[in-house]
Design an enzyme around this catalytic site. Structure first.
Site: not given
Ligand code: ADP
Length: 547
Positions: A186, A331, A444, A449
């Site tokens: 990650t 993950e 908040k 929110w």
């Molecule tokens: P990836 O960027 O490949 O999806 P990461 O593990 O680096 O994987 O990041 C995951 C996080 O990215 C998610 O938990 C979320 O917060 C954010 N994320 C991924 N896709 C989106 C989306 N379409 N809209 C908003 N947030 C997103």
């Protein structure tokens, strides 16, 4: 009573065997680090991944040993995907955008034995190699004559010299489908990066799911361009799904600018592309001023961060390209949800459809999700109630590799483990999930929110704004109030007052930011996401107006 069907393990090697046998003449095209275009076929990928497997055997690697890559999207990287995992070793794709100290930390944590890297990253390797004693073999992904004589890296080999003299005969071994196949760390914005270890089984199931019609709808008629890097969650699984369906593959190498991507799309008749919003922003920035059109592109998956509405509108309405908004995480291999409309939505007005398209989408079969409140209670799927988003499924992490903390899963009453994603979301009655925030970014105000994503999307819809980041600032009365930091488009002008007025009528009055801060750039992390922690540091002396 057990079923009486063949118990054949789901292995990554079966994908390349299939692609070679049934789609052997289909092209795999790559823009190389050298700048030229390389083209060959799935049959060639198969032949050369056999050679990789034989070359790894020559190194005396055991099953499960880690082979790292620091590489762009390209054919040699693809050969490693199949050669390393198919032969029972673990492919560890390293993100070159991480800090060199973090890269050294990761290589040591994974105990990688081999490192294969693109020449672009030679300076990075020169900086870290002495700190990574587990790595016994350093391989530059280049022709023998491109290898520098004085790299300073002991025993440095060129990939071509290493593997191309090997036999092309190789029998892929059979083993337990739960064996590890690849790993990805990650991005480590909150402490050390954590290692996610995928299995052959999770990878194959994810590849099947990704290809489904309501997911990415991949087929042998597609020409697929993964702009999302192969070092970031296996390019969202596209190399595996492409082999599974026999699609043409097109790799951009290091050239991710709008012009290079557009040329590749047109020249290779790309029908499907995938990437994060910032990449598509660069592409639109290239084609819009010159009035260029896409002649073959039909669908694009946009994920990794929230896709701004202006981008969905541009692709859908101006260019006739369907945007598939997607959400996932390292993950989760990474796919969790994809946003495609249901039949009943097709008769809705454009505005109503847009409200749905902006959501991150509905679950793919294989991913179960729920939102929970502060005490772990399950919250209603009414499209309004926010909660912490939890997921489970066969391609969701069970635990990290060599975890530093306790197991991340939270057990439900039936004893089933759920992974808390760290995202805050709503789920509506039709099952569409919408992310409001990372839980650490939630604002908040007066006990309510405010979604920073909503506030950012409105700013991004303004013609003068290139990028926006909304953060909460401490407030004595309201607890927190939102402000929005914005980057203007080159040559564009807008005042603080004009931008605040732009919010009127687009969101509830109390959600309108208290201030606009103009910044030259928004700090981005290694996976292209906004680094709000860094942004806060740069605004350490900031004072909300009127306080
Ligand atoms: P990836 O960027 O490949 O999806 P990461 O593990 O680096 O994987 O990041 C995951 C996080 O990215 C998610 O938990 C979320 O917060 C954010 N994320 C991924 N896709 C989106 C989306 N379409 N809209 C908003 N947030 C997103």
């Amino acid at each position: 009573m057990l079923g009486l069907m063949q118990n054949q393990p789901l292995l990554i090697s079966s994908l390349i065997e299939f692609a070679q046998r049934h789609h052997g003449d289909v092209e795999v095209v790559s823009r190389r680090v050298e700048g030229d275009i390389h083209r060959y076929t799935w049959a060639d990928v198969s032949r050369r991944s056999h050679q990789v497997a034989n070359a790894l055997k020559g190194f005396g690697l055991d099953m499960g040993d880690r082979v790292a890559t620091l590489a762009w999207n390209g054919y040699r990287h693809l050969e490693l995907y199949f050669g390393v995992s198919g032969s029972g070793r673990v492919l560890h794709t390293v993100n070159p955008r991480l800090h060199p100290d973090q890269i050294a930390w990761i290589l040591n944590h994974a105990q990688d034995k081999v490192m294969c890297f693109d020449m672009t990253f030679l300076p990075l390797i020169q900086a870290v190699h002495a700190k990574c004693p587990s790595v016994k073999h350093w391989i530059a992904l280049c022709d023998a004559d491109k290898l520098p004589a004085d790299s300073g890296i002991p025993g440095l080999l060129s990939y071509e010299a290493w593997m191309s003299s090997q036999s092309t005969d190789f029998e892929w071994p059979d083993f337990d489908e739960n064996s590890a196949s690849s790993m990805c760390y990650t991005s480590g914005t909150t402490g050390n990066p954590k290692a996610v270890l995928y299995s052959h089984r999770s990878t194959i199931l994810h590849a099947y799911a990704a290809a489904l019609p309501d997911v990415m709808c991949l087929s042998a008629r597609d020409s697929i361009l993964p702009v999302v890097p192969m070092f970031h969650v296996n390019a969202w699984g596209l190399p595996y799904s492409a082999a599974m369906v026999g699609a043409k593959m097109v790799f951009p190498g290091p050239a991710l600018d709008g012009k290079s991507i557009y040329e590749l799309m047109e020249n290779e008749r790309v029908t499907f592309a995938a990437g994060v919003p910032t990449i598509w922003q660069m592409l639109l920035g290239h084609i819009q001023p010159d009035g260029l059109r896409f002649s073959t592109l039909k669908r694009t998956v946009i994920g990794g961060s929230a896709c701004p509405p202006a981008m969905i509108t541009a692709f859908n309405d101006i260019y006739g390209v369907e945007v598939l908004h997607a959400w996932g995480m390292t993950e989760m291999s990474p796919l969790g949800t994809l946003c495609t409309l249901k039949n009943k939505h097709l008769t809705l007005s454009k505005e109503e459809q847009m409200k749905i398209r902006l959501k991150q989408g509905r679950c793919i079969f294989g991913v179960d999700m729920k939102i929970v409140g502060d005490n772990g209670e399950e919250l209603p799927h009414d499209g309004k109630t926010y909660g912490d988003l939890y997921v489970r499924g066969p391609w969701v992490v069970d635990d990290y590799y060599k975890p530093e903390g306790s197991n991340p899963l939270v057990k439900d009453a039936r004893g089933r483990g759920w992974f808390p994603t760290g995202d805050v979301a709503t789920i509506d009655a039709d099952g569409y999930m919408q992310i409001t925030d990372r839980s650490k970014d939630v604002i908040k105000s007066g006990g309510e929110w405010i979604s920073s994503i909503d506030i950012e999307n409105i700013a991004m819809a303004h013609p003068a704004i290139a990028m926006a980041a909304c953060i909460g600032m401490k407030h004595p009365k309201w607890d927190e109030r939102p402000i929005v930091a914005v980057v203007k488009k080159p040559g564009a002008e807008v005042s603080r007052e004009e931008l605040l007025a732009f919010y009127e009528g687009k969101t509830a009055k109390w959600q309108i930011p208290d201030d606009v801060v103009f910044v030259p750039a928004i700090p981005l992390g290694a996976t292209g996401k906004m680094l709000k922690t860094k942004l806060r540091e740069t605004l350490a002396d900031y004072q909300l107006p009127g306080l």
